[in-house]
Design an enzyme around this catalytic site. Structure first.
Site, PDB file in Angstrom:
ATOM      1  N   ARG A 285       6.799  51.249 -13.009  1.00 57.11           N
ATOM      2  CA  ARG A 285       6.611  52.055 -14.396  1.00 57.11           C
ATOM      3  C   ARG A 285       7.484  52.786 -14.496  1.00 57.11           C
ATOM      4  NH1 ARG A 285       4.696  47.830 -19.153  1.00 57.11           N
ATOM      5  NH2 ARG A 285       3.096  48.416 -18.211  1.00 57.11           N
TER       6      ARG A 285
ATOM      7  N   SER B 202      -3.560  52.509  -8.848  1.00 50.96           N
ATOM      8  CA  SER B 202      -4.480  51.995  -9.394  1.00 50.96           C
ATOM      9  C   SER B 202      -4.336  51.416  -7.190  1.00 50.96           C
ATOM     10  CB  SER B 202      -3.999  50.503  -9.309  1.00 50.96           C
ATOM     11  OG  SER B 202      -3.582  50.433 -10.942  1.00 50.96           O
TER      12      SER B 202
ATOM     13  N   ASP C 156      -5.743  51.509 -13.487  1.00 51.41           N
ATOM     14  CA  ASP C 156      -5.627  49.944 -14.608  1.00 51.41           C
ATOM     15  C   ASP C 156      -7.003  49.862 -15.649  1.00 51.41           C
ATOM     16  OD1 ASP C 156      -7.355  48.703 -11.858  1.00 51.41           O
ATOM     17  OD2 ASP C 156      -5.879  47.808 -12.270  1.00 51.41           O
TER      18      ASP C 156
END
Length: 879
Positions: A501, A565, A619
């Site tokens: 994203r 991540s 994350d």
């Protein structure tokens, strides 16, 4: 009985030349399918009333729980005794059941009389007589030294409270033994045996003859879930879903219901189809107004198979009644009997149709396959009753494939089968519990897990032991959480899989103001994932450029936070060295490199815009920061999804890998590796070991493999295979699909444990896995899922208790108020995980007031907020 009243009427009211009017006169005793379906509908309503807690007391059809919770599955074995008491004679049986693939049953039995003086004497005399007969039978078989399980068929009106507890309501069938009504008949037998003292037995179950019939036939046909008796009287039983039986606690599984359907119509619901002859019989009965449905049955009406024989038999019967019948009288008599018995079979079919439709709806099946076990003299001896019953049932319920199976061995064998099933269930339950016991952790065990986690946290923080510590306690260089004064526009990247994203996060002015977010998801093609590092980061920058153009911000330079991540070693807030690709990435030239530098170089190659990469985080830290913007007490981040990890704000003086003693820094625990040094070996089961050994990284991330979504389904699958191999599940039959690694997805745990999910939907999931499961199997699978998920939540809670207690101790507080920001599919979607974890933290860290705040916007927003905090601190420093 009805036929005899009709005969009396015709012989007094009709002349011989009027016999042809019999059919016309009895036309109203012929019931159309429309009428039978209406009766079936009424009976369904009566069943509902009988099952309901509030309506049961006034219901005509009582729907009594029998506490028989399972039918035979063919794996029963052992020796059993049975008593069959329902008249002036009773039977004692020895039943040996062999499970060697042949389902062999051997039986010995003997009939004993009960003298009239004992039937009318005291209860002590009666049960002493039964015990004496039982001792005599055991002597003959030379089995008196064995303590065998015994099932008791007791065919009198009883109130049953447990499988082995049944209180006699009232004697029938000529019995008048004093001191028995209102008492538990099992206790009375036990006391009689104790008075003798020369043998001992284990009385396991007491049932009535209808239930015994269902269980007898259920051994031969596993689809048998209805029992029916049509003889001197009539009754039926069937397997009902526990969730519908209000009188008994619990809503899982099934239980046999003794319907006592002979009382159908006692409330007037059959008045429109009762004839004057039915009313006359009722008024002359021993119980007027009661058992009206039973009174409409074909008592003692035995037709004659062939026309010639039927007329001859009719003549014999009429002559015994002192009549001098003509040929026409005999023909009329035979016709009356046919009409009465056909009506009886039709009424029986209508009520059976109601039962079948209920079972079908309970199971949620489009087409039901079911077997009805049947006994009784009318069904067996009447030449046409059975055929008429079968045809009518199939006509009324065309969407049910119904088989009728005659009970050849009586209800005594059924009592033994109830006992055999009870023993099988108890043995299997003990075996399963022994296997599951290591997964069920006590308070003390969880405290020990908490203690060991704290030890490993200290080792990870220490400069001296960090290198060998499995819990790495990595510095993140995030040294503050949001205080609500942050403001501005920030970009964020969230990269952790094949999709990523790009986000624009607008933090509004004002303390604890809102956050406005815009984002777009982009795919990373496999050839890019497996190409060069330059190709990967050029693709990422191309997507950023597309997003800025999409937002109308082309060429704008903004601060950027990067959620990355993958396993990294972080050297500063904006420097993170990729240690190893995971999740299918293989881009060359990246491992051992700073991902922020790789991103900046790609931005410079494009020469379209410039970005200030302020922070790179994982994350878990992003989750903490996202929730920290909403709650200033949020100082812990937790993810429990496909994997699991935690972070928290540690005192700088304890973070020995970073210079400085002032303030705090967020530490990325990487707690999934807890136990990699063997410190959890005494808590790991054979199933954990099996899952670990066949994983992509054997010996690594052992704690994560006990608590996270990627592995819980595999743990369950291994347990189910073990149970099945040992004959404790699925009748010992393993499907090929169940042998496939990863086939039992963790989402199944959430679905199976959902409170609103009926067991029939659990069976649907198992069928998807190629498993032909019974209701009992579904309950067991649900129990395994519950145990595995509960342990995961408790272990996670023990780890979190260690974290919050460390924060409290760090600050020298007697009590700590702290919030944990949480994300992850397991935490969010599993119906019980969060609650169990919360309870465990509260139990193990009682001095900490811990709140849990669910992250709704993901770690991308967190990266932007870390950037916002860093910018706030940077600006404050510049001032």
């Amino acid at each position: 009985m009805i036929a005899s009243h009709l005969l009396a009427y015709f012989f007094t009211e009709l002349n011989h030349d009027q016999v042809q009017k019999v059919d016309q006169y009895l036309y109203h005793m012929r019931l159309s399918d429309e009428t039978l379906l209406e009766i079936s509908k009424r009976f369904r309503k009566e069943m509902e009333k009988g099952l309901g807690a509030t309506t049961h007391p006034t219901a005509a059809v009582k729907m009594l729980p029998t506490f028989v919770r399972s039918t035979p599955d063919g794996t029963e074995h052992g020796e059993f005794l049975a008593l069959d008491l329902g008249g002036t004679n009773f039977r004692v049986l020895w039943v040996k059941v062999t499970d060697n693939g042949l389902q062999k049953v051997e039986m010995e039995n003997q009939i004993y009389a009960i003298p009239e003086d004992i039937m009318r004497g005291s209860g002590t005399q009666l049960f002493d007589h039964i015990a004496e007969c039982l001792a005599n039978f055991m002597d003959k078989l030379q089995i008196k030294d064995k303590k065998l399980p015994l099932g008791f068929t007791f065919s009198f009106p009883c109130h049953q409270t447990k499988l082995d507890e049944s209180f006699l309501v009232s004697w029938t069938k000529g019995f008048k033994s004093s001191g028995v009504e209102g008492r538990d008949v099992v206790t009375l037998i036990r006391k009689a045996i104790q008075r003798r003292g020369d043998f001992d037995i284990d009385i396991v179950a007491v049932v009535n003859d209808t239930v015994g019939t269902m269980m007898t036939c259920g051994y031969d046909d596993h689809n048998c879930e209805i029992g029916l008796i049509v003889g001197t009287g009539s009754n039926a039983c069937y397997m009902e879903e526990m969730r519908h039986i209000d009188m008994v606690e619990g809503d899982e599984g099934r239980m046999c219901i003794n319907m006592e359907w002979g009382a159908f119509g006692d409330d007037g619901s059959l008045n429109d189809i009762r004839t004057e002859f039915d009313q006359e019989i009722d008024m002359g009965s021993l119980n007027p107004g009661k058992q009206l449905g039973s009174d409409m049955g074909p008592h003692a009406v035995f037709l004659f198979p062939r026309e010639k024989d039927g007329i001859r038999k009719a003549r014999e019967v009429l002559m015994r009644l002192g009549l001098d019948p003509t040929q026409e009288d005999c023909v009329a008599t035979r016709r009356i009997c046919q009409i009465v018995s056909t009506r009886s079979a039709s009424l029986c079919a209508a009520t059976l149709a109601a039962v079948l439709q209920r079972i079908k709806e309970n199971k949620g099946e489009e087409r039901l396959r079911s077997t009805i076990g049947v006994d009784g003299s009318v069904y067996k001896k009447h030449p046409h009753f059975a055929k008429c019953l079968h045809k009518t049932v199939r006509r009324l319920v065309p969407d049910c494939d119904v088989r009728f199976l005659r009970s050849e061995d009586g209800s005594g064998k059924g009592a033994a089968m109830v006992t055999a099933v009870a023993y099988r269930l108890a043995d299997q339950h003990r075996a399963r519990q022994k296997t599951l016991e290591p997964l069920q952790l006590s308070h003390d065990q969880l405290l020990e897990v908490k203690r060991r986690m704290k030890v490993e946290m200290e080792r990870g923080l220490s400069k001296e032991t960090h290198a060998i510590a499995p819990v790495k306690m990595l510095p993140t260089y995030v040294c503050a959480t949001p205080d609500g004064t942050e403001k501005g526009d920030f970009l964020a990247l969230d990269l952790g899989g094949t999709n990523f994203r790009v986000l624009l996060v607008r933090v509004r002015n004002g303390k604890w103001g809102g956050v406005e977010m815009h984002n777009k998801i982009y795919a990373i093609p496999q050839e890019v994932m497996h190409g060069t590092g330059d190709e990967l980061f050029d693709h990422i920058v191309q997507c950023i450029a597309d997003f800025l153009e999409y937002m109308g911000m082309k060429g704008v330079s903004l601060p950027l936070g990067f959620t990355f991540s993958f396993p990294c070693q972080q050297n500063s807030l904006d420097e993170s060295i990729l240690l190893k690709w995971t999740k299918g990435f293989k881009a060359s030239g990246c491992e051992g490199e700073d991902v922020v530098t790789l991103l900046k170089e790609a931005i410079h190659r494009r020469e379209e815009f410039d970005l200030d990469v302020v922070a790179v985080v994982n994350d878990t830290v992003g989750t903490m920061m996202t929730c920290g913007f909403e709650d200033p007490h949020c100082e812990v981040g937790l993810i429990v999804g496909t994997g699991s990890n935690a972070c928290y704000m540690e005192e700088m003086r304890n973070v020995e890998l970073v210079e400085g003693e002032e303030g705090r820094m967020c530490v990325n625990m990487e707690w999934g590796a807890f136990g990699d040094n063997g410190c959890l070996d005494d808590f790991r089961t054979e199933f954990d070991v099996a899952v670990d050994e066949l994983s992509l990284n054997p010996g690594k991330q052992r704690f994560e493999k006990m608590i996270s979504g990627m592995y819980l389904g595999e743990i369950v699958r291994n347990i189910l295979i073990d149970f099945t191999k040992r004959g404790l599940l699925f009748r010992g039959r393993i499907s090929e699909r169940l042998k496939t690694r990863g086939i039992f997805e963790t989402k199944f745990l959430s679905q199976i444990e959902s409170d609103c999910l009926a067991l029939l939907q659990v069976r649907a999931i198992l069928q998807h896995l190629g498993l032909e499961s019974t209701c009992d199997d579904s309950i067991i699978v649900k129990e395994v899922c519950t145990v595995v998920a509960r342990r995961a939540a408790q272990l996670c809670g023990a780890g979190m208790a260690a974290v919050v207690d460390k924060i409290r101790e760090n600050r020298g507080l007697d009590a700590l108020k702290v919030t944990v920001g949480v994300d992850g599919t397991l935490y969010k979607l599993h119906p019980h995980f969060a609650k169990v974890m919360h309870e465990t933290v509260k139990d193990l860290a009682p001095k900490c007031d811990v709140s849990f705040l669910q992250s709704e916007d993901g770690s991308g927003k967190g990266a932007a907020l870390i950037t916002a905090v860093a910018c706030r601190i940077r600006e404050a420093g510049q001032r």
